[in-house]
Design a protein around this motif. Structure first.
Motif, PDB file in Angstrom:
ATOM      1  N   MET A   1       1.015  -1.326  -0.324  1.00 48.92           N
ATOM      2  CA  MET A   1      -0.362   0.370   0.226  1.00 48.92           C
ATOM      3  C   MET A   1       1.059   1.231   0.153  1.00 48.92           C
ATOM      4  SD  MET A   1      -2.726   1.434   2.503  1.00 48.92           S
ATOM      5  CE  MET A   1      -1.694   1.392   3.374  1.00 48.92           C
ATOM      6  N   ILE A   2       0.553   2.141  -0.899  1.00 51.23           N
ATOM      7  CA  ILE A   2       1.024   3.537  -1.239  1.00 51.23           C
ATOM      8  C   ILE A   2       0.570   4.294   0.162  1.00 51.23           C
ATOM      9  CG2 ILE A   2       1.879   5.520  -2.748  1.00 51.23           C
ATOM     10  CD1 ILE A   2       1.744   3.839  -4.971  1.00 51.23           C
ATOM     11  N   ASP A   3       1.661   4.518   1.150  1.00 46.48           N
ATOM     12  CA  ASP A   3       1.552   5.688   2.164  1.00 46.48           C
ATOM     13  C   ASP A   3       2.472   6.456   2.774  1.00 46.48           C
ATOM     14  OD1 ASP A   3      -0.168   6.474   4.047  1.00 46.48           O
ATOM     15  OD2 ASP A   3      -0.525   5.792   5.258  1.00 46.48           O
ATOM     16  N   LYS A   4       2.117   7.677   1.594  1.00 43.12           N
ATOM     17  CA  LYS A   4       3.549   8.815   2.139  1.00 43.12           C
ATOM     18  C   LYS A   4       3.148   9.663   3.207  1.00 43.12           C
ATOM     19  CE  LYS A   4       4.307   8.730  -3.404  1.00 43.12           C
ATOM     20  NZ  LYS A   4       4.507   9.291  -4.495  1.00 43.12           N
ATOM     21  N   ILE A   5       2.386  10.228   4.345  1.00 38.71           N
ATOM     22  CA  ILE A   5       2.336  10.544   5.166  1.00 38.71           C
ATOM     23  C   ILE A   5       4.048  10.257   6.061  1.00 38.71           C
ATOM     24  CG2 ILE A   5       0.498  10.804   7.143  1.00 38.71           C
ATOM     25  CD1 ILE A   5      -1.619  10.386   4.985  1.00 38.71           C
ATOM     26  N   ALA A   6       4.126  11.276   6.599  1.00 39.36           N
ATOM     27  CA  ALA A   6       4.868  11.128   7.597  1.00 39.36           C
ATOM     28  C   ALA A   6       4.760  11.511   8.906  1.00 39.36           C
ATOM     29  CB  ALA A   6       6.459  11.550   6.662  1.00 39.36           C
ATOM     30  N   PRO A   7       5.224  10.791   9.937  1.00 35.18           N
ATOM     31  CA  PRO A   7       4.340  10.404  11.430  1.00 35.18           C
ATOM     32  C   PRO A   7       4.605  12.255  11.767  1.00 35.18           C
ATOM     33  CG  PRO A   7       6.333   9.323  11.675  1.00 35.18           C
ATOM     34  CD  PRO A   7       5.601   9.688   9.938  1.00 35.18           C
ATOM     35  N   SER A   8       5.689  12.698  11.433  1.00 35.83           N
ATOM     36  CA  SER A   8       6.315  14.132  12.007  1.00 35.83           C
ATOM     37  C   SER A   8       7.603  14.954  11.170  1.00 35.83           C
ATOM     38  CB  SER A   8       7.006  13.573  13.144  1.00 35.83           C
ATOM     39  OG  SER A   8       8.518  12.799  12.533  1.00 35.83           O
ATOM     40  N   VAL A   9       7.710  15.937  11.302  1.00 31.34           N
ATOM     41  CA  VAL A   9       8.658  16.673   9.867  1.00 31.34           C
ATOM     42  C   VAL A   9       9.782  16.177   9.763  1.00 31.34           C
ATOM     43  CG1 VAL A   9       9.812  19.125  10.022  1.00 31.34           C
ATOM     44  CG2 VAL A   9       7.550  18.899  10.333  1.00 31.34           C
ATOM     45  N   ALA A  10      10.455  15.303  11.399  1.00 29.64           N
ATOM     46  CA  ALA A  10      11.585  15.363  12.049  1.00 29.64           C
ATOM     47  C   ALA A  10      11.648  13.794  11.060  1.00 29.64           C
ATOM     48  CB  ALA A  10      12.078  15.427  13.444  1.00 29.64           C
ATOM     49  N   ASP A  11      10.953  13.038  11.242  1.00 30.67           N
ATOM     50  CA  ASP A  11      11.272  11.758  10.016  1.00 30.67           C
ATOM     51  C   ASP A  11      10.624  11.616   8.187  1.00 30.67           C
ATOM     52  OD1 ASP A  11       9.964   8.484  10.117  1.00 30.67           O
ATOM     53  OD2 ASP A  11       8.992   9.866   8.899  1.00 30.67           O
ATOM     54  N   ALA A  12      10.245  12.979   7.820  1.00 30.99           N
ATOM     55  CA  ALA A  12       9.996  13.443   6.813  1.00 30.99           C
ATOM     56  C   ALA A  12      11.892  14.284   6.334  1.00 30.99           C
ATOM     57  CB  ALA A  12       9.387  14.057   6.734  1.00 30.99           C
ATOM     58  N   LEU A  13      12.398  14.480   7.336  1.00 33.99           N
ATOM     59  CA  LEU A  13      13.912  15.651   6.682  1.00 33.99           C
ATOM     60  C   LEU A  13      14.725  14.756   7.022  1.00 33.99           C
ATOM     61  CD1 LEU A  13      12.876  18.848   7.716  1.00 33.99           C
ATOM     62  CD2 LEU A  13      12.674  17.747   5.831  1.00 33.99           C
ATOM     63  N   ALA A  14      14.274  12.963   7.783  1.00 36.20           N
ATOM     64  CA  ALA A  14      15.446  12.089   8.367  1.00 36.20           C
ATOM     65  C   ALA A  14      16.575  12.607   7.397  1.00 36.20           C
ATOM     66  CB  ALA A  14      15.030  11.202   8.825  1.00 36.20           C
ATOM     67  N   GLY A  15      16.511  12.196   5.956  1.00 40.59           N
ATOM     68  CA  GLY A  15      17.510  11.947   4.829  1.00 40.59           C
ATOM     69  C   GLY A  15      18.178  12.877   3.716  1.00 40.59           C
ATOM     70  N   VAL A  16      17.615  13.977   4.993  1.00 40.68           N
ATOM     71  CA  VAL A  16      18.390  15.223   4.138  1.00 40.68           C
ATOM     72  C   VAL A  16      19.904  15.133   4.131  1.00 40.68           C
ATOM     73  CG1 VAL A  16      18.927  17.865   4.009  1.00 40.68           C
ATOM     74  CG2 VAL A  16      15.761  16.568   3.965  1.00 40.68           C
ATOM     75  N   LYS A  17      21.095  14.682   3.830  1.00 47.64           N
ATOM     76  CA  LYS A  17      22.270  14.566   3.652  1.00 47.64           C
ATOM     77  C   LYS A  17      23.067  16.720   3.723  1.00 47.64           C
ATOM     78  CE  LYS A  17      22.172  10.528   2.119  1.00 47.64           C
ATOM     79  NZ  LYS A  17      22.819   9.316   0.730  1.00 47.64           N
ATOM     80  N   ASP A  18      24.309  15.925   4.691  1.00 47.41           N
ATOM     81  CA  ASP A  18      25.010  16.885   4.065  1.00 47.41           C
ATOM     82  C   ASP A  18      25.689  17.271   2.774  1.00 47.41           C
ATOM     83  OD1 ASP A  18      24.940  17.064   6.999  1.00 47.41           O
ATOM     84  OD2 ASP A  18      27.136  17.041   6.885  1.00 47.41           O
ATOM     85  N   GLY A  19      25.463  18.124   2.419  1.00 55.62           N
ATOM     86  CA  GLY A  19      25.605  19.030   1.134  1.00 55.62           C
ATOM     87  C   GLY A  19      24.686  19.307   0.178  1.00 55.62           C
ATOM     88  N   ALA A  20      23.192  19.009   0.385  1.00 53.52           N
ATOM     89  CA  ALA A  20      22.995  18.577  -0.075  1.00 53.52           C
ATOM     90  C   ALA A  20      22.427  20.104  -0.540  1.00 53.52           C
ATOM     91  CB  ALA A  20      20.979  18.267   0.492  1.00 53.52           C
ATOM     92  N   THR A  21      21.503  19.981  -1.912  1.00 57.18           N
ATOM     93  CA  THR A  21      21.123  21.203  -2.762  1.00 57.18           C
ATOM     94  C   THR A  21      19.606  21.420  -2.322  1.00 57.18           C
ATOM     95  OG1 THR A  21      22.460  21.758  -4.534  1.00 57.18           O
ATOM     96  CG2 THR A  21      19.987  22.541  -5.099  1.00 57.18           C
ATOM     97  N   VAL A  22      18.552  22.252  -1.339  1.00 60.49           N
ATOM     98  CA  VAL A  22      17.735  22.218  -1.641  1.00 60.49           C
ATOM     99  C   VAL A  22      16.795  22.782  -1.686  1.00 60.49           C
ATOM    100  CG1 VAL A  22      16.495  22.282   1.008  1.00 60.49           C
ATOM    101  CG2 VAL A  22      18.155  21.033   1.006  1.00 60.49           C
ATOM    102  N   LEU A  23      15.401  23.113  -2.270  1.00 67.88           N
ATOM    103  CA  LEU A  23      14.869  23.808  -2.979  1.00 67.88           C
ATOM    104  C   LEU A  23      13.355  24.174  -2.698  1.00 67.88           C
ATOM    105  CD1 LEU A  23      14.315  22.095  -6.858  1.00 67.88           C
ATOM    106  CD2 LEU A  23      16.399  23.543  -5.508  1.00 67.88           C
ATOM    107  N   ILE A  24      13.460  24.805  -1.605  1.00 66.42           N
ATOM    108  CA  ILE A  24      12.770  25.368  -0.577  1.00 66.42           C
ATOM    109  C   ILE A  24      11.319  26.665  -1.609  1.00 66.42           C
ATOM    110  CG2 ILE A  24      12.432  26.964   1.394  1.00 66.42           C
ATOM    111  CD1 ILE A  24      14.987  26.173   1.999  1.00 66.42           C
ATOM    112  N   GLY A  25      10.343  26.523  -1.959  1.00 63.19           N
ATOM    113  CA  GLY A  25       9.096  26.918  -2.280  1.00 63.19           C
ATOM    114  C   GLY A  25       8.996  28.944  -1.072  1.00 63.19           C
TER     115      GLY A  25
END
Length: 232
Positions: A1-25
């Motif tokens: 089952m596809i479920d893209k709902i993250a339980p928290s902001v911290a969980d959603a951002l856990a994979g952001v790595k050092d050196g990343a290019t981040v596009l911010i709306g």
């Protein structure tokens, strides 16, 4: 089952790595994913390249991220306003790349999502921003070669979404969100409402779930005079 709902902001951002290019709306304060920016500050990723329309307001949101000293480079169209105190103090700490035309910034991001290798744009012709770039005269007018802006992560704000990641936006808060979602390897979106599958009108869905990695539900807030926020 596809479920893209993250339980928290911290969980959603856990994979952001050092050196990343981040596009911010966001455009000014409209559509700024403030909770995701705060979450990125807490997450601790460093040496970031940030792409946004402007460089933040006062000492919150993107300005607060700049103040941490963890942004190596910022690409924006509108780098300075009277309340952007952090952008002034951080100029020496970060490399700045400016596109004075918002349309050029948006097109560079859109080109990344569309798989376009480069395009010619007349905006910077004859200015310092064109120095070192390839130019070409087309039908008597000078154009400058611009390259796409790809993102490792896109942080955007939407109005509502479903567990598949389909998104709808609220009025001008839509701005850069849709094109940024297509140009990043991972898109994280905040929403005020999570709808059941089929509840979103297919004709109103702006960002299909295929472009979205995670969504997080946040409380709705109302902005008062002076820019302060309270729970709605």
């Amino acid at each position: 089952m596809i479920d893209k709902i993250a339980p928290s902001v911290a969980d959603a951002l856990a994979g952001v790595k050092d050196g990343a290019t981040v596009l911010i709306g966001g455009f000014g304060t409209a559509g700024i994913p403030g909770e995701l920016i705060d979450g990125l500050i807490e997450q601790g990723a460093r040496d970031l390249t940030v792409v946004n329309n402007n460089a933040g307001n006062a000492d919150h949101g993107l300005a607060a991220l700049l103040k941490t000293g963890r942004v190596r480079k910022i690409i924006c169209s509108f780098p300075r306003r009277s309340t952007a105190t952090s952008s002034t103090s951080c100029t020496a700490a970060a490399s700045w790349s400016w596109n004075w035309c918002r349309k050029a910034t948006a097109e560079r991001i859109r080109a990344a999502g569309a798989g376009i290798g480069a395009f010619f744009c007349p905006t910077a012709a004859g200015t310092e921003l064109a120095q070192g770039k390839e130019t070409r005269v087309i039908d008597g007018k000078t154009y400058v070669l611009e390259y796409p802006i790809h993102g490792d992560v896109a942080l955007i704000k939407a109005e509502a979404g479903d567990r598949w990641g389909n998104l709808v936006y609220r009025k001008s808060a839509r701005n850069f969100g849709p094109v940024m979602a297509t140009a990043a390897k991972l898109t994280v979106a905040t929403v005020h409402e999570i709808r059941q599958l089929g509840e979103l009108d297919p004709e109103a869905i702006v960002t299909p779930g295929i472009y979205v990695g995670k969504i997080v539900k946040i409380d709705r807030v109302a902005t008062q005079a002076g820019g302060f926020k309270k729970a709605a």
